[in-house]
Motif scaffolding. Sequence first.
Motif, PDB file in Angstrom:
ATOM      1  N   LYS A 162       1.000  10.164   8.043  1.00 24.49           N
ATOM      2  CA  LYS A 162      -0.321  10.726   8.261  1.00 24.49           C
ATOM      3  C   LYS A 162      -1.098   9.840   9.241  1.00 24.49           C
ATOM      4  N   ASP A 163      -2.112  10.425   9.853  1.00 26.78           N
ATOM      5  CA  ASP A 163      -2.926   9.654  10.795  1.00 26.78           C
ATOM      6  C   ASP A 163      -3.605   8.465  10.114  1.00 26.78           C
ATOM      7  N   SER A 164      -3.803   8.574   8.794  1.00 25.31           N
ATOM      8  CA  SER A 164      -4.470   7.504   8.048  1.00 25.31           C
ATOM      9  C   SER A 164      -3.506   6.461   7.493  1.00 25.31           C
ATOM     10  N   SER A 165      -2.220   6.556   7.839  1.00 24.64           N
ATOM     11  CA  SER A 165      -1.230   5.640   7.289  1.00 24.64           C
ATOM     12  C   SER A 165      -1.508   4.200   7.725  1.00 24.64           C
ATOM     13  N   PRO A 166      -1.398   3.254   6.782  1.00 25.94           N
ATOM     14  CA  PRO A 166      -1.564   1.843   7.144  1.00 25.94           C
ATOM     15  C   PRO A 166      -0.408   1.299   7.974  1.00 25.94           C
TER      16      PRO A 166
ATOM     17  N   LYS B 250       3.603  12.373   5.066  1.00 29.37           N
ATOM     18  CA  LYS B 250       2.923  13.675   5.074  1.00 29.37           C
ATOM     19  C   LYS B 250       3.293  14.520   3.860  1.00 29.37           C
TER      20      LYS B 250
ATOM     21  N   ASP C  68       4.792   0.553  15.231  1.00 28.76           N
ATOM     22  CA  ASP C  68       4.536   1.031  13.877  1.00 28.76           C
ATOM     23  C   ASP C  68       5.531   0.392  12.912  1.00 28.76           C
TER      24      ASP C  68
ATOM     25  N   GLU D 163       0.837  -1.197   0.000  1.00 28.83           N
ATOM     26  CA  GLU D 163       0.000   0.000   0.000  1.00 28.83           C
ATOM     27  C   GLU D 163       0.873   1.249   0.000  1.00 28.83           C
TER      28      GLU D 163
ATOM     29  N   LYS E  36       1.649   6.651   2.954  1.00 30.99           N
ATOM     30  CA  LYS E  36       1.034   7.930   3.310  1.00 30.99           C
ATOM     31  C   LYS E  36       1.955   8.775   4.193  1.00 30.99           C
TER      32      LYS E  36
END
Length: 386
Positions: A340-344, A330, A363, A325, A328
């Motif tokens: 980003k907060d939406s990062s997988p 920034k 992470d 994927e 994400k």
Amino acid sequence: VLDRESSPWVAGTDIIIFPDRTLEVDQGVEIRMADSCCIYVLGALEVYGSVSFPCNIIPDSRVKASRGGAICIQDATGPVVLNHLNIRGASHGRDKLAHKAGITSLNSDVTLDGVSLLGADFPFYSEFGNIAIRNSTLASDKTCDMINVKYAGSAIVENCIIKGNQYPDTDGIDYDQIEIGIIRNNVISGFSGINSDGIDIGEGATGILIENNRIMNCSDKGISVGQASTAIIRRNFIAGCNLGVGVKDSLSYAYIDQNTFFNNNYAVACFEKNWGMGGGTADVINSILSMSGTSPTMRDELSSLQVTYSLSDTEALPGNGNINEDPKFKKPLVMNFELKDSSPCIDAGDPASPPDPDGSPADMGAYFSFQEPQETAVMINEINYY
């Protein structure tokens, strides 16, 4: 004692600190060296520069000196501690084979803190003893290693800026045959000459911790592990290299945990470099392998490479917990690789790994902290094509 009130001090010949004697240099002192003149340390040398009043060792322009010699430390009977010292125009000792660098340490205990050593043909070289280099800046415009440490009882390089050049066979930090070694929190960049690495671990160095470094734009490897060496490579950001990490030849091993690789030709490669020496081995876990030019990984038939709980955005990787994927970041175009907060990648690491400092699951990727540039941006409003 070289006191500040009498500065500058002028050396028309070599300075020799005999065994069991100590030379102290007060903050703010300047030492001006005649051509090829050196400081030979057989006893102890303590330089007490400060942020507000650094010390300086420079060629003596009043006698038209262009290149001083070097600080040559040999079997020192006391500590050598250099604090907030600027060294310019250094070359090497009078016996270049023995004292080849701007600072050479042989069988001595040496600490550099806040040292700026620029323009030497070979900035720092040591054999044996114990070495600590912190908060320092080293650069050269010649083929060399910026820092080369061999056979040390312990070696640490941390919080330093290591600047490269365009010449071949030039490495940022080279550790050889070291058992207690740390390379941490450094910025290593710009090694664009052929066969140049950011960090080179070799000659049976074992258990070297390489942590929280930013390694960028190296023509060969960001980190090289070879010659039966082993390394723990953790939470580094590695970008713009041919190989982000290269593990080469038999008995060489790297444990690669929570690193971010970006825009490397290969993020991680294990291979036989020298014919008949066998392949390398690596385990990659909790890492981001992004924008790889050719492939995220490379392994020849003699090597072993396992990737788990990691992300690749160019091709799917076999292994438990791997995802294919967009990580994400920034703002990667301005070198902001925070997630980003939406990062997988958030909380997607191996559940068996230790939790992150905030107590959440591990992470994927390094702990990247972006800092806005302090200086005003440059605007080009006219070009004179002549």
